[in-house]
Motif scaffolding. Sequence first.
Motif, PDB file in Angstrom:
ATOM      1  N   LEU A  13      -1.657  -2.588   3.129  1.00  0.00           N
ATOM      2  CA  LEU A  13      -1.635  -2.620   1.661  1.00  0.00           C
ATOM      3  C   LEU A  13      -0.349  -2.004   1.119  1.00  0.00           C
ATOM      4  O   LEU A  13       0.225  -2.501   0.138  1.00  0.00           O
ATOM      5  CB  LEU A  13      -2.854  -1.893   1.092  1.00  0.00           C
ATOM      6  CG  LEU A  13      -4.179  -2.635   1.239  1.00  0.00           C
ATOM      7  CD1 LEU A  13      -5.343  -1.713   0.924  1.00  0.00           C
ATOM      8  CD2 LEU A  13      -4.201  -3.874   0.355  1.00  0.00           C
ATOM      9  N   ARG A  14       0.138  -0.932   1.732  1.00  0.00           N
ATOM     10  CA  ARG A  14       1.396  -0.312   1.279  1.00  0.00           C
ATOM     11  C   ARG A  14       2.580  -1.240   1.532  1.00  0.00           C
ATOM     12  O   ARG A  14       3.509  -1.301   0.734  1.00  0.00           O
ATOM     13  CB  ARG A  14       1.626   1.040   1.974  1.00  0.00           C
ATOM     14  CG  ARG A  14       0.619   2.128   1.598  1.00  0.00           C
ATOM     15  CD  ARG A  14       0.621   2.491   0.112  1.00  0.00           C
ATOM     16  NE  ARG A  14      -0.242   1.593  -0.640  1.00  0.00           N
ATOM     17  CZ  ARG A  14      -0.103   1.271  -1.932  1.00  0.00           C
ATOM     18  NH1 ARG A  14       0.846   1.784  -2.651  1.00  0.00           N
ATOM     19  NH2 ARG A  14      -0.922   0.437  -2.518  1.00  0.00           N
ATOM     20  N   LEU A  15       2.571  -1.977   2.674  1.00  0.00           N
ATOM     21  CA  LEU A  15       3.633  -2.953   2.932  1.00  0.00           C
ATOM     22  C   LEU A  15       3.621  -4.057   1.882  1.00  0.00           C
ATOM     23  O   LEU A  15       4.681  -4.481   1.412  1.00  0.00           O
ATOM     24  CB  LEU A  15       3.479  -3.562   4.328  1.00  0.00           C
ATOM     25  CG  LEU A  15       4.114  -2.808   5.471  1.00  0.00           C
ATOM     26  CD1 LEU A  15       3.800  -3.488   6.799  1.00  0.00           C
ATOM     27  CD2 LEU A  15       5.611  -2.684   5.287  1.00  0.00           C
ATOM     28  N   ILE A  16       2.443  -4.521   1.517  1.00  0.00           N
ATOM     29  CA  ILE A  16       2.335  -5.545   0.469  1.00  0.00           C
ATOM     30  C   ILE A  16       2.951  -5.021  -0.820  1.00  0.00           C
ATOM     31  O   ILE A  16       3.722  -5.719  -1.492  1.00  0.00           O
ATOM     32  CB  ILE A  16       0.861  -5.960   0.256  1.00  0.00           C
ATOM     33  CG1 ILE A  16       0.326  -6.678   1.495  1.00  0.00           C
ATOM     34  CG2 ILE A  16       0.706  -6.824  -0.990  1.00  0.00           C
ATOM     35  CD1 ILE A  16      -1.185  -6.800   1.539  1.00  0.00           C
ATOM     36  N   TYR A  17       2.646  -3.789  -1.162  1.00  0.00           N
ATOM     37  CA  TYR A  17       3.181  -3.151  -2.362  1.00  0.00           C
ATOM     38  C   TYR A  17       4.714  -3.079  -2.306  1.00  0.00           C
ATOM     39  O   TYR A  17       5.401  -3.415  -3.278  1.00  0.00           O
ATOM     40  CB  TYR A  17       2.569  -1.746  -2.484  1.00  0.00           C
ATOM     41  CG  TYR A  17       3.069  -0.929  -3.636  1.00  0.00           C
ATOM     42  CD1 TYR A  17       2.540  -1.088  -4.910  1.00  0.00           C
ATOM     43  CD2 TYR A  17       4.062   0.026  -3.450  1.00  0.00           C
ATOM     44  CE1 TYR A  17       2.996  -0.322  -5.974  1.00  0.00           C
ATOM     45  CE2 TYR A  17       4.523   0.795  -4.498  1.00  0.00           C
ATOM     46  CZ  TYR A  17       3.990   0.620  -5.765  1.00  0.00           C
ATOM     47  OH  TYR A  17       4.447   1.373  -6.805  1.00  0.00           O
ATOM     48  N   VAL A  18       5.260  -2.656  -1.161  1.00  0.00           N
ATOM     49  CA  VAL A  18       6.711  -2.550  -1.008  1.00  0.00           C
ATOM     50  C   VAL A  18       7.362  -3.925  -1.086  1.00  0.00           C
ATOM     51  O   VAL A  18       8.346  -4.123  -1.810  1.00  0.00           O
ATOM     52  CB  VAL A  18       7.083  -1.837   0.311  1.00  0.00           C
ATOM     53  CG1 VAL A  18       8.571  -1.960   0.623  1.00  0.00           C
ATOM     54  CG2 VAL A  18       6.673  -0.373   0.248  1.00  0.00           C
ATOM     55  N   PHE A  19       6.827  -4.902  -0.357  1.00  0.00           N
ATOM     56  CA  PHE A  19       7.411  -6.244  -0.383  1.00  0.00           C
ATOM     57  C   PHE A  19       7.367  -6.843  -1.787  1.00  0.00           C
ATOM     58  O   PHE A  19       8.331  -7.457  -2.240  1.00  0.00           O
ATOM     59  CB  PHE A  19       6.699  -7.177   0.598  1.00  0.00           C
ATOM     60  CG  PHE A  19       6.953  -6.863   2.048  1.00  0.00           C
ATOM     61  CD1 PHE A  19       8.170  -6.372   2.494  1.00  0.00           C
ATOM     62  CD2 PHE A  19       5.962  -7.081   2.986  1.00  0.00           C
ATOM     63  CE1 PHE A  19       8.395  -6.091   3.826  1.00  0.00           C
ATOM     64  CE2 PHE A  19       6.175  -6.817   4.323  1.00  0.00           C
ATOM     65  CZ  PHE A  19       7.402  -6.329   4.756  1.00  0.00           C
ATOM     66  N   ALA A  20       6.247  -6.689  -2.482  1.00  0.00           N
ATOM     67  CA  ALA A  20       6.133  -7.225  -3.841  1.00  0.00           C
ATOM     68  C   ALA A  20       7.106  -6.513  -4.786  1.00  0.00           C
ATOM     69  O   ALA A  20       7.766  -7.163  -5.616  1.00  0.00           O
ATOM     70  CB  ALA A  20       4.695  -7.099  -4.345  1.00  0.00           C
ATOM     71  N   GLY A  21       7.205  -5.200  -4.669  1.00  0.00           N
ATOM     72  CA  GLY A  21       8.119  -4.441  -5.526  1.00  0.00           C
ATOM     73  C   GLY A  21       9.576  -4.785  -5.280  1.00  0.00           C
ATOM     74  O   GLY A  21      10.348  -4.989  -6.227  1.00  0.00           O
ATOM     75  N   ILE A  22       9.972  -4.865  -4.018  1.00  0.00           N
ATOM     76  CA  ILE A  22      11.350  -5.233  -3.690  1.00  0.00           C
ATOM     77  C   ILE A  22      11.621  -6.670  -4.129  1.00  0.00           C
ATOM     78  O   ILE A  22      12.682  -6.980  -4.676  1.00  0.00           O
ATOM     79  CB  ILE A  22      11.619  -5.056  -2.176  1.00  0.00           C
ATOM     80  CG1 ILE A  22      11.633  -3.573  -1.814  1.00  0.00           C
ATOM     81  CG2 ILE A  22      12.904  -5.750  -1.746  1.00  0.00           C
ATOM     82  CD1 ILE A  22      12.806  -2.785  -2.387  1.00  0.00           C
ATOM     83  N   GLY A  23      10.646  -7.545  -3.897  1.00  0.00           N
ATOM     84  CA  GLY A  23      10.821  -8.937  -4.321  1.00  0.00           C
ATOM     85  C   GLY A  23      11.041  -9.041  -5.818  1.00  0.00           C
ATOM     86  O   GLY A  23      11.949  -9.741  -6.283  1.00  0.00           O
ATOM     87  N   ALA A  24      10.224  -8.333  -6.588  1.00  0.00           N
ATOM     88  CA  ALA A  24      10.378  -8.341  -8.048  1.00  0.00           C
ATOM     89  C   ALA A  24      11.719  -7.739  -8.442  1.00  0.00           C
ATOM     90  O   ALA A  24      12.424  -8.273  -9.315  1.00  0.00           O
ATOM     91  CB  ALA A  24       9.231  -7.574  -8.701  1.00  0.00           C
TER      92      ALA A  24
END
Length: 141
Positions: A50-61
Amino acid sequence: MSKHLLIQLAGLHSLGFALFHLAFWKLFDWPGDLSRTNVATRAVTQILNLRLIYVFAGIGAACFVFTDELLRTPLGNAVLGFMSLFWVGRTIEQFVFLRIDKPLVHLLTALFVLGALLFALPLLSGSDSAMPGQASRSELY
């Protein structure tokens, strides 16, 4: 290819990995497989994902919302360098921990290398708007 486009492609790459990680529960049958392990392992595995999803989504945005800042500020450059090294490390870890000779594993490895390149190339090329060997817009007009 412009540095701005490279950063936006890096954003798409990150968002794609966020979606991929969202599918882990189904892809790897985590409800079934993780039920056979202890509570701590089950919790840590899911929390880290879940934290990786958060990081990937944040960096992507960030790659779309703060493209100029990522390209032109020391902090933005540090983020790009950090993410490039993240993918370099993930590529190395692939060979250490997932030594499986399957086409999908090789595809994932190639996508990790692609991530390292997409985040590094904007830092390595000289011109703000064009890659080496390409004319920038201002040079064309």
